[in-house]
Write a protein that holds these residues in place. Structure first.
Motif, short mmCIF file in Angstrom:
data_model
loop_
_atom_site.label_atom_id
_atom_site.label_comp_id
_atom_site.label_asym_id
_atom_site.label_seq_id
_atom_site.Cartn_x
_atom_site.Cartn_y
_atom_site.Cartn_z
N TYR A 330 38.57 43.06 26.03
CA TYR A 330 39.04 41.93 26.83
C TYR A 330 39.10 42.39 28.28
O TYR A 330 39.62 43.47 28.58
CB TYR A 330 40.42 41.48 26.36
N CYS A 332 39.78 41.15 32.52
CA CYS A 332 40.20 40.17 33.52
C CYS A 332 40.43 40.90 34.84
O CYS A 332 41.43 41.60 35.00
CB CYS A 332 41.48 39.45 33.08
N GLN A 336 46.57 38.54 36.68
CA GLN A 336 47.01 37.77 35.52
C GLN A 336 48.47 38.09 35.25
O GLN A 336 48.92 39.23 35.47
CB GLN A 336 46.14 38.11 34.30
N GLU A 367 34.87 40.26 26.57
CA GLU A 367 35.13 38.83 26.68
C GLU A 367 35.97 38.63 27.93
O GLU A 367 37.08 39.17 28.05
CB GLU A 367 35.87 38.31 25.45
N GLU A 368 35.47 37.87 28.87
CA GLU A 368 36.14 37.72 30.16
C GLU A 368 37.17 36.60 30.13
O GLU A 368 37.02 35.62 29.41
CB GLU A 368 35.11 37.43 31.25
N CYS A 369 38.22 36.77 30.92
CA CYS A 369 39.24 35.74 31.04
C CYS A 369 38.68 34.53 31.78
O CYS A 369 37.65 34.61 32.46
CB CYS A 369 40.48 36.28 31.76
N SER A 370 39.36 33.41 31.67
CA SER A 370 38.86 32.17 32.27
C SER A 370 38.77 32.27 33.79
O SER A 370 37.87 31.71 34.41
CB SER A 370 39.76 31.00 31.88
N THR A 373 35.59 34.00 34.52
CA THR A 373 34.47 33.14 34.13
C THR A 373 34.24 32.06 35.18
O THR A 373 33.10 31.75 35.55
CB THR A 373 34.74 32.49 32.76
N ASP A 374 35.34 31.47 35.67
CA ASP A 374 35.21 30.45 36.71
C ASP A 374 34.58 31.03 37.97
O ASP A 374 33.75 30.40 38.62
CB ASP A 374 36.59 29.86 37.04
#
Length: 412
Positions: A330, A332, A336, A367-370, A373-374
């Motif tokens: 994970y 990010c 956060q 898996e990237e955080c939102s 991703t944005d």
């Protein structure tokens, strides 16, 4: 969770209780005992190990340590009634058992006694024991706790009796739970209240007279790895900033990885990363597997020194952060916030974690955080818009140039 229904007890209703079953391989043993109305009456979570000194057939002495209990059961654990107090009973191995008895006074309850029975007939653990049989040690404890408070002791507690040494840590227990709700008010053991070996260093704590902490610079990124017998099993890298509010005083603490120690453990369903320093007694990140195919941050426990020298402790085992598929990591990069409670939050920076299925000591695909991703989505959009604008400018310039060219060749 497994539920048992016991036969009626004279003077009491039908007792129903549910047990959170698990092996010692998990982060902790955990018991949630409920009564006939399905309300919690006793809650406990703890870790323990036993060291036993015994005589062999050769008239020599050996010492064994039992820390892996295997699969445990809790048969005989009861909520208690007017005649009998609450009791925790744990069975494991071949003839091993551990019992805790509680008593109640007017405004307090007590952890009255602890007993441990071990079986020297177990040839796997005691293959050459001189005396074969089940031996029991009883230890009076007499720890008094105010009613409707939960007892916490993360420090190691030791009981010694003849040939047995018992050690307990990360203890969280409340008997005589009121109205089925485990208390959030903690009663700390003496070892957790003060520390005579480590003096608190508070130069990184910034107090404020309001509930708004003074802004601090971005924390340094620390890199942490935990290994077991099969190699690296947990990887983490992150900058950590702690936000604490107590008595209307807000503190911001940046964790310095250069002066921070770390330990941890890895198991099939749970993994632990524990940080500690001169300021932080412990900061636990507990990860868990859900639905057999994803992992997430389930629990955070912290105990730390504040600017006034007091100890701040909080725990939350009902979190849901950093969710990603098993076999991946994970990530990010953006800031956060992990909200542990109303008085304690953790800000993370440049975060990447993988608590399960680490291969060759390296992170798997992230898996990237939102938030990341944005950002990744906005970059190509911005580039596309810029290119489109450039094309429009070129086209307009071309048309203006062509028009001027035609004007120069008009007949007189």
């Amino acid at each position: 969770m497994v539920c048992f229904r016991l036969s009626p007890v004279p003077g009491a209703g039908l007792v129903l209780f549910c047990l959170v079953l698990g092996a010692i391989r998990s982060y902790a043993l955990e018991l949630n005992l409920t009564n006939s109305e399905n309300a919690t009456c006793l809650y406990a979570k703890w870790q323990m190990k036993f060291t036993i000194h015994y005589e062999t057939t050769n008239k020599t002495y050996k010492t064994v340590t039992i820390s892996d209990l295997g699969t445990v059961t809790y048969n005989g654990s009861i909520c208690g009634d007017d005649q009998n107090g609450p009791k925790i009973e744990v069975q494991f191995g071949s003839g091993f058992s551990w019992t805790v008895n509680f008593t109640k006074e007017v405004s307090n309850y007590s952890i009255a006694s602890i007993s441990f029975s071990y079986n020297t007939r177990d040839n796997t653990i005691f293959p050459d024991a001189q005396d074969k049989g089940i031996l029991t040690v009883n230890n009076p404890v007499a720890i008094r706790i105010p009613l409707n408070e939960i007892f916490r002791c993360n420090s190691i507690s030791t009981l010694e009796d003849n040939d047995v040494v018992q050690k307990y840590w990360d203890v969280l227990v409340q008997a005589f739970v009121q109205n089925g709700t485990v208390s959030t008010k903690e009663f700390l053991c003496d070892k957790d209240k003060t520390s005579t070996t480590v003096a608190p260093i508070i130069h990184t704590v910034v107090p404020s007279p309001t509930t708004t902490p003074t802004p601090k610079e971005k924390p340094k990124v620390g890199t942490y790895s935990i290994s077991n017998g099969n190699g690296t099993c947990l990887l983490a890298s992150m900058g950590l900033q702690l936000n604490v509010t107590q008595d209307k005083v807000a503190s911001v603490i940046n964790i310095n990885p250069n002066s921070t120690d770390f330990t941890g453990s890895c198991h099939p369903q749970t993994a632990l990363l524990r940080l500690n320093s001169s300021i932080i007694k412990y900061l636990d990140f507990v990860f868990a597997v859900k639905n057999e195919n994803r992992f997430y941050l389930k629990e955070v426990n912290v105990s730390m020194y504040l600017v006034n020298g007091s100890v701040f402790s909080i725990a939350n085992n009902n979190l849901s952060y950093w969710d990603a598929p098993l076999g991946s990591s994970y990530m990010c990069n953006k800031e956060q916030t992990v909200s542990v409670s109303g008085t304690f939050q953790i800000n993370t920076f440049d975060l990447r974690v993988q608590p399960f299925n680490v291969m060759e000591g390296k992170y798997s695909t992230a898996e990237e955080c939102s938030a990341d991703t944005d950002l990744n989505f906005l970059i190509p959009v911005a580039v596309g818009v810029a290119l489109g604008f450039l094309i429009v400018v070129v086209f307009i310039s071309y048309m203006i140039g062509r028009r001027k060219s035609r004007t120069g060749y008009q007949s007189v």
